[in-house]
Each structure stands twice: as structure tokens, then as C-alpha cells.
Design an enzyme around this catalytic site. Structure first.
Site, mmCIF file in Angstrom:
data_model
loop_
_atom_site.group_PDB
_atom_site.id
_atom_site.type_symbol
_atom_site.label_atom_id
_atom_site.label_comp_id
_atom_site.label_asym_id
_atom_site.label_seq_id
_atom_site.Cartn_x
_atom_site.Cartn_y
_atom_site.Cartn_z
ATOM 1 N N THR B 164 0.992 -1.316 0.066
ATOM 2 C CA THR B 164 -0.061 0.056 -0.240
ATOM 3 C C THR B 164 0.965 1.316 0.130
ATOM 4 O OG1 THR B 164 -0.352 -0.361 2.405
ATOM 5 C CG2 THR B 164 -2.124 -1.204 0.923
ATOM 6 N N LYS B 190 4.454 -7.024 3.769
ATOM 7 C CA LYS B 190 3.896 -5.494 3.542
ATOM 8 C C LYS B 190 3.835 -4.747 4.823
ATOM 9 C CE LYS B 190 -0.004 -3.596 2.816
ATOM 10 N NZ LYS B 190 -0.177 -3.038 4.200
ATOM 11 N N THR B 201 -2.768 -2.444 7.982
ATOM 12 C CA THR B 201 -2.247 -3.607 7.832
ATOM 13 C C THR B 201 -0.971 -4.061 7.568
ATOM 14 O OG1 THR B 201 -4.569 -3.917 6.698
ATOM 15 C CG2 THR B 201 -2.944 -5.755 6.451
ATOM 16 N N GLU B 287 5.837 4.776 8.498
ATOM 17 C CA GLU B 287 5.766 5.763 7.860
ATOM 18 C C GLU B 287 6.712 7.229 8.434
ATOM 19 O OE1 GLU B 287 1.577 5.927 9.184
ATOM 20 O OE2 GLU B 287 1.040 6.121 7.081
ATOM 21 N N ASN B 409 0.396 11.563 7.629
ATOM 22 C CA ASN B 409 -0.927 11.012 7.971
ATOM 23 C C ASN B 409 -1.968 12.351 8.330
ATOM 24 O OD1 ASN B 409 -0.843 8.498 8.769
ATOM 25 N ND2 ASN B 409 1.269 8.701 9.873
ATOM 26 N N THR B 414 -6.056 15.824 1.470
ATOM 27 C CA THR B 414 -6.171 17.315 1.193
ATOM 28 C C THR B 414 -5.537 17.343 -0.086
ATOM 29 O OG1 THR B 414 -3.968 17.345 2.778
ATOM 30 C CG2 THR B 414 -6.253 18.257 3.401
#
Lengths: 414, 414
Positions: B164, B190, B201, B287, B409, B414
Site C-alpha cells: 500500500t 507488507k 495492515t 511511515e 498522516n 487534502t
């Protein structure tokens, strides 16, 4: 909403004071000054009661409890009374071992000398950098000056003296009638979370002139703390020095309050208003925060379950960043609920972002994205979740997670 | 450190393969392609075994378990075997209710038709946005094409099809001898955490050609997952679709492995290496992360206590931001330890930042700040904590918390 609040207050029979003063309840004096622990800003404060007050305190559950907390506990064990509290900011006197304990005891001894009252009536508490000794010479001189400058005008000085990285002072006050007499409850607090690196600590001090036994006060404080201070989260980190203390001078002259007293409920609500107001101010002043976030969970099987669910949602980094970005991301709310450890049936869950329904029966419903986004731009942001499992509810408060949070916390020593 | 790793590998009797291939174990074929669920990137993958393989799986504990997980469970309950796994990315098929369950079942049915094998031998799993239905027409066409393109060369396609917001593909492979026969264990995964908003996930798929009963495999997977996948945290959020599955073709032809088998320990270590390698790659690709963080706690009273302590430290926002800023802030480490819920005596705690001792006997020791800072600039960053309460230990993995985490995040929609 403002209308609603006023209605609630009326029902609760207390009046919120617009310009709170920690010295409003009968019998209290304060002072605050710069003693040289910090470079420039005020760093020592003193809270004093003309009479030995009924007292109670609750402490951090962190295994590394700072030495001052032990000193407060020892003092309260003697007769459940307290007449003075000495506070310093700048250094937390935490992870300082036996030396730290000795320093805390010396602080108390010095204050006892200058105030001419028994040591066990004095509490001491510190907040600031962990692992460094207090500069005891400066602390001692500070205590002497604090005693000299005690008065009923020192509210702002005291408020400032307890701050670390807080961006503002925090105070609340209400008044109400108990047996027809005017009673005041006033409190001040400093910021939560591990705001600066080792700048720990949420501290709150509440004064009242109601008459109440310390055992009753302790039960009240524990219960209200669970509903207020324990329901806020800035970054999930619970510090070494967190503490809330209460002194009740009894100078209102009422029959000592118990749960059977006809005005008990009124006092409880008033006291809770002060605690909740301070808690919300702490949450809103979280590091880098731009908005207060309020998550209410209803329909929980038990209060404990509702609290767990509300705290999981308000504490989720992904929910916090979504709110910062005003992204009506119901998926993150549902996900946080799912891992909260609370048992519920996903297919009954309802989620509202402000007044916008996002999830019903566990499924997303078509929602007005613009309206939802507007709800997330409000301050406070309100999220409402119905679990449909029972009749218990709880509210938790937090703040959004921003670039500034990372900046403040990543660049402290650089 | 590299020397140490090689030594460990030798002791563990397995060899790490530099260019991992999920199809290396005997009997496996894969494919991956763009079916049109995402705009451009690959979004469907298929894992196939020539024979019905012994199989096991572990799932998210999130209350909102996505429908596909139920379909996998139902299939495994029949005979503990699996022969194919269909994966899609782009949409998670979570919070989709009965319709979602029907869609997952249809996916399985379609695959059974094209592969000409019983439905219960097929697992299906989805990852991506929560709350939206799968585009079943595209999914069905995708399955037909996936079956057509199965082969031993599809490793990279499959790896890509499950991603993803991951920034890279993640694979591990080892080989070892069991009864003198070469055995392979290979896995792909992943990214973890609620990486994108509703992009949930962590998924991992492990293949091996060893012979092993599914009940033994399930116990092994559960134990190894507790030591590896369950010891990583990116943002503390546990998603609706997390899953790890294993297929063992048995084509190595050994006597089925049990804990009494002389090569059990060797296989266990090899299997754990694959799981741990995938877990670390997931944590490092958190992230916005710039560095992998490894926290080891030794001297815990129980393994459970050591795990709790390690996870509290690696999961602390304040520790994570301090690492991003290369700030050797031992106070935050100690504080996280203190609120972890683990019982220990603060006065016995030791903390090392890399090789630099920061805390001993619960107190800070004079430390070389520059050296400590350098340790925090390494990748991975290693933190070592000794509780001196017992003989148990645990390691947890995570990443630093950066501006990019907030950016990714907060600004998704936006």
C-alpha cells in the site's frame, strides 16, 4: 453548546468565576518568585493555609516516583492534614535517589522553620529536568523569600512559578452554597505529558474552604481524578512526578461534608468542574497542539470499558494527526476502538464527528465531507461514539498531533 | 556486529539467502498484476502450491476483523491445509459487513473455479482503504489473469502487488538441512501500522518445503509471531486486517517435524530468522521513519514482563522523537519503563544507548554525550535495558517519529 453549558451549571448549582484566584477560598495565601533554579523565569512557589487543612493527594503510577512524592505521603499519613506546599520548577528531583530524598526533606525542614509549623504539615513537589540535584542553596534562600512574600495577591506569581514548557497559566474557580454559606473551590495546574524531554509532569493544586474530613476528601479526589485528570492524554507518557493535591481549610464553617450531606452532590459537581477545567486546559496546551479533542463514548458495558475506549481513540497517533489535518477519517476512529481491548459488537457501533454521523451499525454512511471537515476545524473537536452495549459512558480529552510536537521533542538539546 | 551475526547464523545452522525468492521452496508458484483496484500500481497477487500444503495463520486482535479473515479461518478449519492465497491491495474489504463477507467468499469461489481445487484450500486477504466495497468485476477478471500467469518467476510482481504505502518490497529467505535434505523458508511482507489513513495492515506470507503437520505449524507460528511480528510497533495502532500465514508443501520429503525432531531447533531458528527479518523490514519502513530502533530488555522477571517493557520504550512518542533528533535522552527511556506496567526496582535499572552507559542503579551516570549522539545516528539504533529482576529477555523493534509521519498522516485527503 454555550447554552447547554449554562444549563448544566444551573442544574449543578455552582457558579463559574471568570477571573479565578487560588486564594479565593477563605484562609489561603500564596507567593511565587525566581529563585535561580531556572535562568530567568519564576521557579518557586508557596501555597499556605492559615490553619492546618484537611488534605488529600493522588500520585503518578510511574515506577520511578520522584522523592518529593514520598515526602508528601509521609506527611499526610500523620494526620491527613497539610498547611503548606512548596513547589519548584526547573528540576524534577527525580532519579536522584537517596540524595534526592534528603533534598526533599531539607526543603520541607526549611519551610517548617520559616513558617513555624510542624514538618508533617508541609508538602514539597518538584517539576523539571530528571536526574539532576536541586541547587539547595538557592532553594533554601527561595523558601525564605517565599514565606516573606506570602499574601492573597500572589495568584499569578504562583501560577507562573510552577510552569515548565506550558504556554499559559491554568486556573479554575467556582463558588456554590453549602448550608446557605458561600463556599469556593479554586485550582491551578501545569502542563501534562512529558512535555519537554525530561520536563515531566502534570501538577494540580486545589483549594477550598469547605469543611470536610481528609478521608472523605481523599475518596472524592480519587473518584474525580479518575473522571478528569486520568482521562487526558497528550502523548501517552505518564511522568515520574505527576500529582494532584487538595487542601480544605474548613473556614466556611459548614457541618463537615460526607456523601450523606444534602449538599454533597452540589459540592461534588463543583469540585469536578474545577478538576475537569484544569484537565482540559492541560490537554489543550499539549506540546504543539492546536486544538482540544473531546471523545465521548456512550453505551459502554461498564464505565471502565467506556473509559478504555475513549482513551484509545483520543490517544491514537493516527486519529490525532487526522484531526490536525482536519481529515474526517472515521476508519482510524473505528480502528482505535477495535484495538482498545474493549469488548463490543462491531455491527452496533455509531460514530459522530461533531454533529456529522460517519458510522452506523458498524458501517460507513454517506456523509457530508465538508461538514465533517468543518467539525474537525472547531476547537474543541468533539467525537461521539455509541457502543450500544450498556448504559455506561466516559469522556476523554487530548489534542492533535502536529509538526510542532515533533519539532519541540526532537530538537530540545540541539 | 556483522561478525556477531555471522557467528549466530553458524550456530543456528541456517544460511541467509541474499536474493530472496518466495518461490524458492519446492512446489510454489506466484503471480502479481494490476487489476484496476488501484489507479496504476499492481494490486492483485496469487500464491499457489502444487500440493495442498500444511497451513497456519494468525490474525489481528482488532474487534473490527475484516471479512476475509473469517473466510481464511473457515477454510483452515476443514483440514488445516491451504493450496492458494489470493491477495488484493487498494481496498481492505473491512467494515463492509455481510456484503464484504459475500465478496470475500466470491473471490474464493472464483479462484477455486480457475485453479480447479476445493474452496476450503484457498485463502483470500485484502489491504487498503476501509469501508469501501471491492470492485468485484475487476477482482474476478484479475483472478483469472493471475491464474494464467502463475510461475516461479513472479516473485517481484507478487511482492509489489501487496503493497500500500510501503516504500519498498520486503522479502527474506534462508536455507538449512533437515535430515540432510535442503529445506528453504521464504517470506514476503507488507508494511505495518495504519500506514495510510485507512490503509491498514501488516501482511506476511511464509512458504517452506519442509514436511510438518498443520497443528505443529500453528503452534510454531504463534510462538514465533509473539517474538517477532508482535514485537514491532510503528504507531501503536493494530489494524483490522493484520495477518501472517504459512504454507508448508512438505516436498522436502523429511519425516514430519515435531518438537522432538533432532532438527527442530535448527528449523525453529531458521523460521524465526525469516519472521524477524520481515518484522524488522516492516518497522524500518514505518511511515516517515529514518531509522530502525531495536530495544532489548534483559533481566526481566518473566518474558511477558520483558516484552511489555521493551514495547513501552520502543513505542513511546517521546523516545521516538528523541531518536529522530539524535538526543540521548535517557530520562524518556526511564520514564517509559516506569509507566510500562512492569514491576521492577528502579534502583537496579541499567540503560545503554548503543554502547554508551547512561543509567546505572537507577541513576544517570556521567556520559559522553557526543558518543551517545553518534549511537543514535546509527541505523539500527540499539537501546539496551537491564532490569536485574530475573533471567528473561525480549527485543522490540520500531522506528523514529518524524515530521514526515505527521505530513503523511495529516494530509492524506487534502
Amino acid at each position: 453548546m454555550e447554552q447547554l453549558r449554562i444549563a448544566v451549571r444551573e442544574e449543578n448549582r455552582y457558579e463559574v468565576i471568570q477571573n479565578p484566584q487560588i486564594t479565593s477560598p477563605r484562609g489561603f495565601q500564596v507567593s511565587g518568585l525566581h529563585a535561580g533554579i531556572k535562568r530567568k523565569r519564576k521557579d518557586m512557589g508557596l501555597l499556605f493555609c492559615q490553619v492546618p487543612a484537611s488534605a488529600a493527594a493522588v500520585y503518578t503510577t510511574n515506577r520511578f516516583q520522584a522523592p518529593p512524592l514520598q515526602v508528601i505521603k509521609e506527611g499526610l499519613e500523620v494526620e491527613g492534614r497539610m498547611q503548606a506546599m512548596v513547589v519548584n520548577s526547573g528540576k524534577a528531583n527525580a532519579c536522584t535517589g537517596l540524595q534526592g530524598l534528603e533534598d526533599a526533606r531539607t526543603m520541607r525542614q526549611e519551610a517548617a522553620g520559616y513558617l513555624a509549623i510542624p514538618e508533617h504539615l508541609i508538602g514539597v513537589i518538584s517539576t523539571g529536568v530528571i536526574g539532576e540535584r536541586l541547587p539547595m542553596d538557592r532553594v533554601k534562600k527561595g523558601i525564605s523569600r517565599l514565606v516573606d512574600s506570602l499574601g492573597t495577591e500572589g495568584h499569578e506569581d504562583f501560577c507562573q512559578s510552577i510552569l515548565t514548557t506550558d504556554t499559559c497559566t491554568k486556573a479554575e474557580e467556582v463558588r456554590l452554597k453549602v448550608e446557605g454559606r458561600e463556599v469556593r473551590v479554586a485550582g491551578v495546574a501545569k502542563g501534562s505529558g512529558m512535555i519537554h524531554p525530561n520536563m515531566a509532569t502534570m501538577l494540580a493544586f486545589i483549594n477550598t474552604d469547605v469543611a470536610i474530613e481528609s478521608t472523605v476528601l481523599q475518596t472524592l479526589l480519587r473518584k474525580v481524578t479518575d473522571e478528569t485528570f486520568n482521562m487526558i492524554t497528550v502523548d501517552g507518557d505518564c511522568s515520574t512526578n505527576d500529582m494532584v493535591s487538595v487542601m480544605a481549610s474548613g473556614l466556611a464553617g459548614n457541618t463537615p461534608l460526607t456523601e450523606d450531606h444534602p449538599d454533597w452532590k452540589a459540592f461534588y459537581q463543583a469540585f469536578k468542574h474545577v478538576a475537569q477545567g484544569l484537565a482540559q486546559k492541560i490537554a489543550r496546551d499539549g506540546e504543539g497542539a492546536t486544538r482540544l479533542v473531546e471523545v465521548t463514548v456512550t453505551g459502554g458495558e461498564t464505565t471502565e470499558e467506556a473509559r478504555k475506549a475513549a482513551k484509545a481513540v483520543v490517544g491514537s497517533n493516527l486519529v490525532k494527526t487526522a484531526i490536525y489535518g482536519a481529515d474526517p477519517n472515521w476508519g482510524r476512529i473505528v480502528c482505535a476502538l477495535g484495538y482498545s481491548g474493549v469488548l463490543f459488537h462491531p455491527e452496533t457501533v455509531e460514530v459522530y464527528i461533531g454533529s456529522v454521523c460517519a458510522v452506523q451499525g458498524g458501517h460507513p454512511v454517506p456523509m457530508d465531507e465538508t461538514a465533517a471537515r468543518q467539525e474537525l476545524e472547531k476547537d474543541p473537536v468533539r467525537i461521539w461514539i455509541h457502543l450500544h452495549q450498556g448504559a455506561s459512558e466516559a469522556t476523554a480529552w487530548g489534542c492533535d498531533l502536529t509538526y510542532d510536537y515533533v519539532r519541540i521533542n526532537a530538537s530540545y538539546r540541539t
